[in-house]
Scaffold this motif. Sequence first.
Motif, PDB file in Angstrom:
ATOM      1  N   ASN A 156      57.010  12.285  -6.694  1.00 46.25           N
ATOM      2  CA  ASN A 156      57.866  12.936  -5.703  1.00 46.25           C
ATOM      3  C   ASN A 156      57.601  14.434  -5.619  1.00 46.25           C
ATOM      4  N   SER A 157      56.321  14.789  -5.494  1.00 48.46           N
ATOM      5  CA  SER A 157      55.946  16.197  -5.412  1.00 48.46           C
ATOM      6  C   SER A 157      54.623  16.316  -4.666  1.00 48.46           C
ATOM      7  N   TRP A 158      54.294  17.530  -4.278  1.00 43.10           N
ATOM      8  CA  TRP A 158      53.021  17.782  -3.621  1.00 43.10           C
ATOM      9  C   TRP A 158      51.875  17.694  -4.626  1.00 43.10           C
ATOM     10  N   LYS A 159      50.745  17.179  -4.182  1.00 37.98           N
ATOM     11  CA  LYS A 159      49.590  17.065  -5.067  1.00 37.98           C
ATOM     12  C   LYS A 159      49.035  18.447  -5.392  1.00 37.98           C
ATOM     13  N   ASP A 160      48.623  18.594  -6.626  1.00 38.67           N
ATOM     14  CA  ASP A 160      47.974  19.820  -7.054  1.00 38.67           C
ATOM     15  C   ASP A 160      46.541  19.824  -6.522  1.00 38.67           C
ATOM     16  N   THR A 161      45.810  20.894  -6.786  1.00 36.93           N
ATOM     17  CA  THR A 161      44.430  21.044  -6.311  1.00 36.93           C
ATOM     18  C   THR A 161      43.551  19.879  -6.755  1.00 36.93           C
ATOM     19  N   PHE A 162      42.757  19.346  -5.820  1.00 31.79           N
ATOM     20  CA  PHE A 162      41.841  18.255  -6.140  1.00 31.79           C
ATOM     21  C   PHE A 162      40.649  18.279  -5.181  1.00 31.79           C
ATOM     22  N   THR A 163      39.582  17.572  -5.568  1.00 32.36           N
ATOM     23  CA  THR A 163      38.344  17.515  -4.783  1.00 32.36           C
ATOM     24  C   THR A 163      37.919  16.064  -4.610  1.00 32.36           C
ATOM     25  N   ILE A 164      37.428  15.718  -3.415  1.00 35.50           N
ATOM     26  CA  ILE A 164      36.884  14.389  -3.164  1.00 35.50           C
ATOM     27  C   ILE A 164      35.483  14.512  -2.569  1.00 35.50           C
ATOM     28  N   ASP A 165      34.653  13.490  -2.804  1.00 41.01           N
ATOM     29  CA  ASP A 165      33.313  13.449  -2.232  1.00 41.01           C
ATOM     30  C   ASP A 165      33.359  12.792  -0.859  1.00 41.01           C
ATOM     31  N   LEU A 166      32.509  13.285   0.050  1.00 41.71           N
ATOM     32  CA  LEU A 166      32.447  12.728   1.400  1.00 41.71           C
ATOM     33  C   LEU A 166      31.060  12.160   1.669  1.00 41.71           C
ATOM     34  N   PHE A 167      31.037  11.061   2.426  1.00 42.10           N
ATOM     35  CA  PHE A 167      29.810  10.334   2.721  1.00 42.10           C
ATOM     36  C   PHE A 167      29.676  10.138   4.234  1.00 42.10           C
ATOM     37  N   PRO A 168      28.469   9.839   4.710  1.00 39.55           N
ATOM     38  CA  PRO A 168      28.264   9.718   6.155  1.00 39.55           C
ATOM     39  C   PRO A 168      28.804   8.400   6.720  1.00 39.55           C
ATOM     40  N   TYR A 169      29.347   8.483   7.935  1.00 41.70           N
ATOM     41  CA  TYR A 169      29.836   7.314   8.644  1.00 41.70           C
ATOM     42  C   TYR A 169      29.142   7.190   9.993  1.00 41.70           C
ATOM     43  N   ASP A 170      28.961   5.957  10.442  1.00 41.09           N
ATOM     44  CA  ASP A 170      28.484   5.654  11.791  1.00 41.09           C
ATOM     45  C   ASP A 170      29.696   5.251  12.610  1.00 41.09           C
ATOM     46  N   ALA A 171      29.878   5.888  13.770  1.00 40.19           N
ATOM     47  CA  ALA A 171      31.058   5.627  14.589  1.00 40.19           C
ATOM     48  C   ALA A 171      30.970   4.313  15.360  1.00 40.19           C
ATOM     49  N   GLY A 172      29.771   3.704  15.407  1.00 39.67           N
ATOM     50  CA  GLY A 172      29.629   2.423  16.088  1.00 39.67           C
ATOM     51  C   GLY A 172      29.589   2.516  17.592  1.00 39.67           C
ATOM     52  N   THR A 173      29.236   3.684  18.131  1.00 37.59           N
ATOM     53  CA  THR A 173      29.280   3.873  19.578  1.00 37.59           C
ATOM     54  C   THR A 173      27.920   4.120  20.216  1.00 37.59           C
ATOM     55  N   GLU A 174      26.889   4.455  19.406  1.00 33.90           N
ATOM     56  CA  GLU A 174      25.569   4.756  19.963  1.00 33.90           C
ATOM     57  C   GLU A 174      24.486   4.278  19.007  1.00 33.90           C
ATOM     58  N   ASP A 175      23.429   3.654  19.562  1.00 37.61           N
ATOM     59  CA  ASP A 175      22.328   3.131  18.755  1.00 37.61           C
ATOM     60  C   ASP A 175      21.466   4.270  18.212  1.00 37.61           C
ATOM     61  N   GLY A 176      20.720   3.982  17.163  1.00 40.27           N
ATOM     62  CA  GLY A 176      19.796   4.962  16.620  1.00 40.27           C
ATOM     63  C   GLY A 176      19.895   5.083  15.119  1.00 40.27           C
TER      64      GLY A 176
END
Length: 308
Positions: A156-176
């Motif tokens: 029941n409190s705000w999260k303290d400082t943290f870091t997450i890793d990000l990865f690439p996504y395909d939106a599914g709207t254009e070929d290639g």
Amino acid sequence: MKKTTLGLTLLTLTVASLFAQSTATYDISFTSTWNSSDHGTLPSSAHWSDLVGANHNANITFWEMGGMATQGIEDVAELGVNTAFNSEVQAAINAGHAEQWLRQPFSPFAAISTATLNDITVSEDFPLLTLVSMIAPSPDWMIAVNGLNLWDTANNSWKDTFTIDLFPYDAGTEDGYGYSINNTATVPQGVITNIAGVAGYPFNSEKVGTLTITLKNTSLSTNDFNNPTTVKLYPNPNTTGKVTISNVNGLSQISIYNALGKRVKQLELANNAKRQNTVDVTDLRAGIYIVKLTNNSGAIETKKLIID
């Protein structure tokens, strides 16, 4: 703890009543690690579009894995254009599902760069964070976070400082499968997928960046009511181990927050028709608290409570 009696006489509850609102201020920073060794040979024009998004509640989802991209997400992923996505966020704000539009350009305009949203204040009613940026140039690739919860429900409190890793996504709207734009549209439209380490794409399984959420401060804003005798707390300050709440209308919920905005006690009364309820506060330390009362029709009132 010494014992006295604190009473709250609730004479009227109106929908227009003001209520306590816990808020937190964060710096939100994305740092790129997009490079040719891990993600295929990058073009000379490699860059990111503006980091854009919103903080919102669970009533709205702007994108999700396995779901189809909206026009706004498609435009960001394919073109780095934010107009339609901004309209989607504004519609959510108008509907009461989102709090604010977020936008920050990357610096420098390059593959390895950063974007930081400084001093972003979010409220407890809108604790979820959604962000997106185009991996450019590309058919429809992006980095994104979906409904990242900044509120720690377990504590029941705000999260303290943290870091997450990000990865690439395909939106599914254009070929290639290469770093290029103006490709053929995907027909029928596909769904949003994680393409890290997927055969055919230039990305291996390494992240393309990190998102760091830095907590700067928290607060609990409240207003005493201008209407006389709406709520009475007495005696106040108090040294009691019990809080007695007397009310004209039945209460559905009683919440108590500390001065930092952390909810320290909550009682669900489920359409309780009783005109008097007692809350045990012997486990609360001396200090300033906010008591938030919700009646059966959803109206809310708050008052400051001092425990000695």
